[in-house]
Design an enzyme around this catalytic site. Structure first.
Site, PDB file in Angstrom:
ATOM      1  N   TYR A 246       6.613  28.031  46.755  1.00  0.00           N
ATOM      2  CA  TYR A 246       6.621  27.482  48.119  1.00  0.00           C
ATOM      3  C   TYR A 246       7.846  27.981  48.900  1.00  0.00           C
ATOM      4  O   TYR A 246       7.823  28.096  50.124  1.00  0.00           O
ATOM      5  CB  TYR A 246       6.537  25.952  48.102  1.00  0.00           C
ATOM      6  CG  TYR A 246       5.944  25.402  49.382  1.00  0.00           C
ATOM      7  CD1 TYR A 246       4.673  25.765  49.803  1.00  0.00           C
ATOM      8  CD2 TYR A 246       6.673  24.539  50.195  1.00  0.00           C
ATOM      9  CE1 TYR A 246       4.128  25.283  50.977  1.00  0.00           C
ATOM     10  CE2 TYR A 246       6.136  24.046  51.376  1.00  0.00           C
ATOM     11  CZ  TYR A 246       4.863  24.428  51.757  1.00  0.00           C
ATOM     12  OH  TYR A 246       4.339  23.948  52.936  1.00  0.00           O
ATOM     13  N   LYS A 253       9.821  22.830  55.872  1.00  0.00           N
ATOM     14  CA  LYS A 253       9.145  21.524  55.880  1.00  0.00           C
ATOM     15  C   LYS A 253      10.167  20.387  55.768  1.00  0.00           C
ATOM     16  O   LYS A 253       9.958  19.302  56.327  1.00  0.00           O
ATOM     17  CB  LYS A 253       8.119  21.435  54.748  1.00  0.00           C
ATOM     18  CG  LYS A 253       6.933  22.393  54.886  1.00  0.00           C
ATOM     19  CD  LYS A 253       6.108  22.155  56.142  1.00  0.00           C
ATOM     20  CE  LYS A 253       4.776  22.901  56.112  1.00  0.00           C
ATOM     21  NZ  LYS A 253       4.107  22.919  57.414  1.00  0.00           N
ATOM     22  N   ALA A 286      -4.033  29.524  55.383  1.00  0.00           N
ATOM     23  CA  ALA A 286      -2.579  29.531  55.213  1.00  0.00           C
ATOM     24  C   ALA A 286      -2.219  29.454  53.726  1.00  0.00           C
ATOM     25  O   ALA A 286      -1.307  30.142  53.249  1.00  0.00           O
ATOM     26  CB  ALA A 286      -1.958  28.359  55.971  1.00  0.00           C
TER      27      ALA A 286
HETATM   28  N1  LIG Z   1      -3.295  24.032  52.848  1.00  0.00           N
HETATM   29  C1  LIG Z   1      -2.429  23.271  52.223  1.00  0.00           C
HETATM   30  O1  LIG Z   1      -2.443  23.158  51.004  1.00  0.00           O
HETATM   31  C2  LIG Z   1      -1.414  22.501  53.014  1.00  0.00           C
HETATM   32  C3  LIG Z   1      -0.792  21.392  52.410  1.00  0.00           C
HETATM   33  C4  LIG Z   1       0.148  20.683  53.129  1.00  0.00           C
HETATM   34  C5  LIG Z   1       0.457  21.062  54.427  1.00  0.00           C
HETATM   35  N2  LIG Z   1      -0.165  22.147  54.995  1.00  0.00           N
HETATM   36  C6  LIG Z   1       0.187  22.505  56.368  1.00  0.00           C
HETATM   37  O2  LIG Z   1      -0.932  22.273  57.200  1.00  0.00           O
HETATM   38  C7  LIG Z   1      -0.793  23.054  58.383  1.00  0.00           C
HETATM   39  C8  LIG Z   1      -2.107  23.755  58.672  1.00  0.00           C
HETATM   40  O3  LIG Z   1      -2.387  24.732  57.709  1.00  0.00           O
HETATM   41  P1  LIG Z   1      -3.807  24.898  57.008  1.00  0.00           P
HETATM   42  O4  LIG Z   1      -3.581  24.775  55.547  1.00  0.00           O
HETATM   43  O5  LIG Z   1      -4.826  24.087  57.683  1.00  0.00           O
HETATM   44  O6  LIG Z   1      -4.119  26.464  57.225  1.00  0.00           O
HETATM   45  P2  LIG Z   1      -4.835  27.250  58.433  1.00  0.00           P
HETATM   46  O7  LIG Z   1      -4.591  28.702  58.126  1.00  0.00           O
HETATM   47  O8  LIG Z   1      -6.214  26.815  58.606  1.00  0.00           O
HETATM   48  O9  LIG Z   1      -3.971  26.781  59.689  1.00  0.00           O
HETATM   49  C9  LIG Z   1      -2.736  27.350  60.019  1.00  0.00           C
HETATM   50  C10 LIG Z   1      -2.733  27.514  61.518  1.00  0.00           C
HETATM   51  O10 LIG Z   1      -1.467  27.985  61.962  1.00  0.00           O
HETATM   52  C11 LIG Z   1      -1.745  28.772  63.097  1.00  0.00           C
HETATM   53  N3  LIG Z   1      -0.625  29.642  63.474  1.00  0.00           N
HETATM   54  C12 LIG Z   1       0.080  30.485  62.693  1.00  0.00           C
HETATM   55  N4  LIG Z   1       0.956  31.181  63.484  1.00  0.00           N
HETATM   56  C13 LIG Z   1       0.783  30.724  64.760  1.00  0.00           C
HETATM   57  C14 LIG Z   1       1.348  31.056  66.011  1.00  0.00           C
HETATM   58  N5  LIG Z   1       2.274  32.017  66.136  1.00  0.00           N
HETATM   59  N6  LIG Z   1       0.923  30.395  67.114  1.00  0.00           N
HETATM   60  C15 LIG Z   1      -0.026  29.434  67.038  1.00  0.00           C
HETATM   61  N7  LIG Z   1      -0.627  29.100  65.881  1.00  0.00           N
HETATM   62  C16 LIG Z   1      -0.223  29.744  64.755  1.00  0.00           C
HETATM   63  C17 LIG Z   1      -2.949  29.592  62.662  1.00  0.00           C
HETATM   64  O11 LIG Z   1      -3.592  30.181  63.770  1.00  0.00           O
HETATM   65  C18 LIG Z   1      -3.783  28.529  61.993  1.00  0.00           C
HETATM   66  O12 LIG Z   1      -4.661  27.922  62.918  1.00  0.00           O
HETATM   67  C19 LIG Z   1       0.404  23.962  58.143  1.00  0.00           C
HETATM   68  O13 LIG Z   1       1.540  23.386  58.729  1.00  0.00           O
HETATM   69  C20 LIG Z   1       0.544  23.930  56.640  1.00  0.00           C
HETATM   70  O14 LIG Z   1       1.861  24.225  56.212  1.00  0.00           O
HETATM   71  C21 LIG Z   1      -1.099  22.861  54.311  1.00  0.00           C
END
Ligand SMILES: NC(=O)c1ccc[n+]([C@@H]2O[C@H](COP(=O)([O-])OP(=O)(O)OC[C@H]3O[C@@H](n4cnc5c(N)ncnc54)[C@H](O)[C@@H]3O)[C@@H](O)[C@H]2O)c1
Length: 345
Positions: A246, A253, A286
């Protein structure tokens, strides 16, 4: 994967001097029905209950395609080996009159999409953004399912785009009740290396997109939340504990969770609440940037007291609950939606 085998009936006469077309399919015990009108409106019903609706597709064919996808999603979410979604299939009225912005839908696996579906199912209106033209074609059909009145591009690196989104919301709605910030980014070289090796540019980009943008969105949302509101961002347990692979995102975070507490303290007197939502691992785009992610999923399932992985719908309904007035005295939280993983040694 169960797929509906649609059969069409004869066209049915409806208003505007045109005809609607109905399609039927039976999958397992579920009776599915799609009705589409030539001007691009339509609805999907399962066992007589409305599951999805489109109002502004280009034409009948596009409306059908959107609703067929919605049917697929419904069937995959209610598959035999999965828990049924907690998102109510019929629109409930818990968040009626609330209007919110959801940033971070890339596709139908995105956590932001789980949130958008839940907020909409609870009666809220949602504005959504897409990263760029490439992302637009994936996000637009989803936005149609949400009946989103505002669908705009937002790359947080593009000067002026964030301001333009909030300006449009001010013009169209004159207020904002909730914001879901569900974006993060770290350049590959920074994310895949040791924290000790991260260069300045990699550090700044990670912090900028993953943390500062939440501060900025809160700043732009504040004047629109005259009667209070709720701000959400997505975080992960790697902020608290060293989680293998990570790396620098854990540092970002940790800053994000701390930001949530400061914003909650600063904005609390105005009735604006601020939360970090901390889901367990989810196979999103992501997440595909994190090496050995499958091992993380296996560990999460084995160790969590619930012995279950979470879904984007689980995250969505819990987030939507916190936007309800019933949660008005809860703020500054990092809410774990991880089956209890974080309490186990
Ligand atoms: N997937 C997991 O396991 C997990 C767990 C905990 C937290 N998260 C967090 O959840 C959030 C969403 O991620 P996700 O897992 O749904 O993946 P995802 O890839 O579906 O979403 C990530 C989003 O970030 C956007 N993004 C990246 N760079 C950008 C920019 N310059 N301008 C505007 N948007 C931008 C992307 O377009 C995308 O829509 C993130 O903050 C991630 O760290 C994810």
């Amino acid at each position: 994967m169960r797929r509906p085998n649609w059969k069409s009936n004869d066209k049915t006469a409806v208003g505007k001097g045109a005809t609607a077309q109905q399609f039927f399919a039976t999958v397992g015990g579920d009776k599915l029905e799609i009705e589409v009108a030539p001007w691009g409106e339509g609805q999907l019903k399962v066992n007589g209950r409305e599951i999805a609706r489109v109002t502004d597709a280009k034409d009948r064919r596009q409306a059908f395609q959107d609703l067929d996808k919605a049917a697929e999603r419904y069937l995959s979410a209610s598959g035999a080996n999965k828990e049924p979604s907690m998102i109510p299939p019929v629109r409930a009225k818990l968040l009626e009159d609330k209007r919110g912005l959801i940033v971070g839908i890339a596709n139908e696996n995105s956590i932001a999409w789980g949130c958008a579906k839940a907020f909409r199912a609870f009666g809220a209106e949602v504005a959504v953004t897409y990263l760029n033209d490439k992302a637009k074609k994936y996000v637009e059909p989803l936005a149609r399912e949400l009946d989103s009145p505002i669908v705009m591009p937002l790359d947080v690196n593009a000067p002026g785009q964030m301001e333009a989104v909030f300006k449009r919301i001010e013009e169209e709605w004159g207020k904002l009740d909730f914001l879901v910030h569900s974006i993060a980014f770290s350049p590959k070289e920074a994310l895949h290396g040791r924290v000790v090796d991260v260069d300045r540019a990699g550090f700044l980009t990670t912090m900028d997109v993953s943390c500062w943008t939440f501060i900025r969105m809160a700043h732009l949302a504040e004047p629109l939340m005259r009667k209070g509101g709720t701000l959400f961002t997505m975080t992960y347990y790697g902020s608290q504990m060293v989680v293998k692979n990570y790396n620098i995102m854990g540092v970002a975070k940790a800053a994000l969770e701390c930001t949530v507490r400061y914003l909650a303290a600063e904005l609390g007197p105005k009735g604006i609440r601020v939360h970090a939502i901390s889901p367990g691992p989810l196979a999103t785009r992501a997440a595909s940037g994190i090496p050995e992610f499958d091992a993380l999923l296996d560990k999460a399932k084995a160790k969590a007291p619930a012995k279950s992985l979470v879904s984007i719908d689980d995250v969505g309904v819990a987030t939507a609950f916190l936007a309800h007035d019933a949660a008005k005295l809860i703020t500054g939280e990092t809410l774990y939606i991880d089956g209890g993983y974080h309490i186990i040694d």
